[in-house]
Design an enzyme around this catalytic site. Structure first.
Site, PDB file in Angstrom:
ATOM      1  N   GLU A   1      -0.814   8.731  -8.496  1.00  0.00           N
ATOM      2  CA  GLU A   1       0.256   7.968  -7.860  1.00  0.00           C
ATOM      3  C   GLU A   1       1.616   8.633  -8.023  1.00  0.00           C
ATOM      4  O   GLU A   1       2.426   8.647  -7.102  1.00  0.00           O
ATOM      5  CB  GLU A   1       0.302   6.537  -8.402  1.00  0.00           C
ATOM      6  CG  GLU A   1      -0.925   5.691  -8.048  1.00  0.00           C
ATOM      7  CD  GLU A   1      -1.122   5.528  -6.552  1.00  0.00           C
ATOM      8  OE1 GLU A   1      -0.188   5.790  -5.776  1.00  0.00           O
ATOM      9  OE2 GLU A   1      -2.234   5.134  -6.150  1.00  0.00           O
TER      10      GLU A   1
ATOM     11  N   ASP B   1       4.298   0.815   0.285  1.00  0.00           N
ATOM     12  CA  ASP B   1       4.771   2.193   0.419  1.00  0.00           C
ATOM     13  C   ASP B   1       5.153   2.437   1.885  1.00  0.00           C
ATOM     14  O   ASP B   1       5.191   1.495   2.678  1.00  0.00           O
ATOM     15  CB  ASP B   1       3.686   3.178  -0.045  1.00  0.00           C
ATOM     16  CG  ASP B   1       2.566   3.285   0.969  1.00  0.00           C
ATOM     17  OD1 ASP B   1       2.348   2.308   1.725  1.00  0.00           O
ATOM     18  OD2 ASP B   1       1.908   4.343   1.028  1.00  0.00           O
TER      19      ASP B   1
ATOM     20  N   TYR C   1       6.339   0.245  -6.504  1.00  0.00           N
ATOM     21  CA  TYR C   1       5.112   0.693  -5.846  1.00  0.00           C
ATOM     22  C   TYR C   1       4.057   1.146  -6.862  1.00  0.00           C
ATOM     23  O   TYR C   1       2.893   0.711  -6.817  1.00  0.00           O
ATOM     24  CB  TYR C   1       5.390   1.853  -4.861  1.00  0.00           C
ATOM     25  CG  TYR C   1       4.105   2.538  -4.524  1.00  0.00           C
ATOM     26  CD1 TYR C   1       3.217   1.971  -3.623  1.00  0.00           C
ATOM     27  CD2 TYR C   1       3.717   3.705  -5.190  1.00  0.00           C
ATOM     28  CE1 TYR C   1       1.987   2.543  -3.368  1.00  0.00           C
ATOM     29  CE2 TYR C   1       2.496   4.288  -4.946  1.00  0.00           C
ATOM     30  CZ  TYR C   1       1.635   3.700  -4.027  1.00  0.00           C
ATOM     31  OH  TYR C   1       0.416   4.261  -3.801  1.00  0.00           O
TER      32      TYR C   1
END
Length: 347
Positions: free
Chosen positions: A33, A134, A116
């Site tokens: 991520e 996102d 996020y």
DNA sequence: AATCCGGGGTC
DNA sequence: GACCCAGGATT
């Protein structure tokens, strides 16, 4: 039509086989991520594989030097991500005894983890019903529901987060979150989405109102600053070179480069300025010859800056105090602008 | 609320 | 050249 169910069905049929999709280990999910923030899957994937191989666990990452981490991160950009990655790895390893916190709120406290990423780790690793928002999600939601609030306004950020909460599938949050992002990346793409083959088309507000190409709305502000870089590639009589670390604020923090003489406008580099620089690196009498390596300035483009760059080759008739062997240069983390020069220059 | 922070792909 | 990418931190 049930929005989230359609996303789940589409995802089951269309998902790519990506290296971080066969695990829910929070270390791997976190790593992927962070790397994919503002970064395409195709660009981030080789870096992810490299990091997993070099640092199999969060302890390996915590025990590494920042310089090793930056070196492996070289070329991926946004280098604060790598520095924050290291900071957080040390906190997880030491304060959390190697175990990632399993709540959105706790994750949010960690360096480099924002809304996020906290949502992504919480949902994908721990199956917690927290929706990710996102760039893909902004696009899918704004089009399907016909929302023209700017996605990068405070109102828009809050609006889309609330909407994401309302439409998520809490019982299948892992696949739903990854599904809506994958859907945005592949089906509901930024330009020329294939609406004819879209399973959501019959209820898509943007398609009905012919607004697909106008959504999402984004407030734009791009003022590109011009900077003029003169890099001094100083080679002494022992064939050693000077590399300096960029400290303080600004671009490429903690990365290495050649000694730099910079200006905010185009200017002609003077011998006296080079002389002054050289005096910092040697106690010997300053005697040198120099020539310009690239007759056309190399324009290196960053999001907010264009760097008009000249590389000057300096043959220094003395001995540098902290020169490094030419063969050692490749071990230092450097920005792409410098790496490209090193690749083409015959030392 | 605005600005800064990379590099690369795409049209 | 403009826009975008599995955003976050800082001012």
């Amino acid at each position: 039509m049930n929005f989230s169910k359609e996303i789940l069905v589409w995802y089951a049929q269309n998902k790519r086989d990506l290296p971080w999709r066969n695990t829910t280990n929070p270390y791997n999910i976190w790593l992927s991520e962070i790397m994919l923030q503002q970064t395409r899957v195709a660009q981030g994937t080789p870096y992810y594989l490299s990091f997993v191989e070099n640092f199999p666990t969060v302890h390996d990452l915590a025990n590494a030097n920042e310089e090793q981490i930056l070196k492996l991160w070289q070329g991926l950009g946004y280098y604060s991500r790598a520095r924050n990655l290291h900071t957080t790895a040390k906190i997880i390893a030491n304060q959390y005894k190697g175990k990632f916190p399993n709540s959105y709120k706790e994750l949010l406290k960690l360096k480099g983890i924002g809304d996020y990423t906290a949502s992504a780790i919480a949902s994908i690793s721990f199956n917690i019903p927290e929706p990710v928002v996102d760039g893909n999600v902004y696009r899918v939601l704004s089009r399907f529901f016909g929302i023209d609030i700017p996605i990068n306004s405070t109102e828009g950020i809050n609006y889309f987060k609330t909407l994401a909460h309302e439409v998520m599938d809490s019982a299948n949050i892992r696949d739903y979150n990854q599904g809506i992002m994958e859907f945005g990346a592949i089906q509901c793409s930024p330009r020329n989405p294939d609406c004819e083959k879209c399973p959501l088309s019959s209820a898509c507000v943007a398609l009905k109102n012919n607004q697909v190409n106008d959504l999402p709305v984004k407030i734009k502000k791009t003022t590109v600053k011009k900077r003029y870089f003169n890099y001094l590639v100083i080679k002494d009589r022992e064939d050693k070179i000077i590399l300096e670390q960029r400290l303080g604020k600004g671009i490429w923090q903690n990365m290495y480069q050649f000694p730099l003489i910079e200006s905010d406008k185009d200017f002609k580099l003077k011998d006296t300025e080079v002389q002054k620089k050289l005096e910092k690196f040697s106690n010997d009498a300053i005697s040198f010859e120099m020539y310009l390596y690239n007759s056309e300035k190399i324009i290196h483009k960053l999001s907010h800056q264009h760097l008009f760059t000249s590389f000057w080759i300096i043959d220094f008739n003395g001995k540098l105090n902290d020169g490094i062997e030419v063969s050692e240069i490749v071990k230092y983390p450097v920005p792409v602008l410098i790496a490209d020069f090193i690749k083409t220059f015959n030392f």
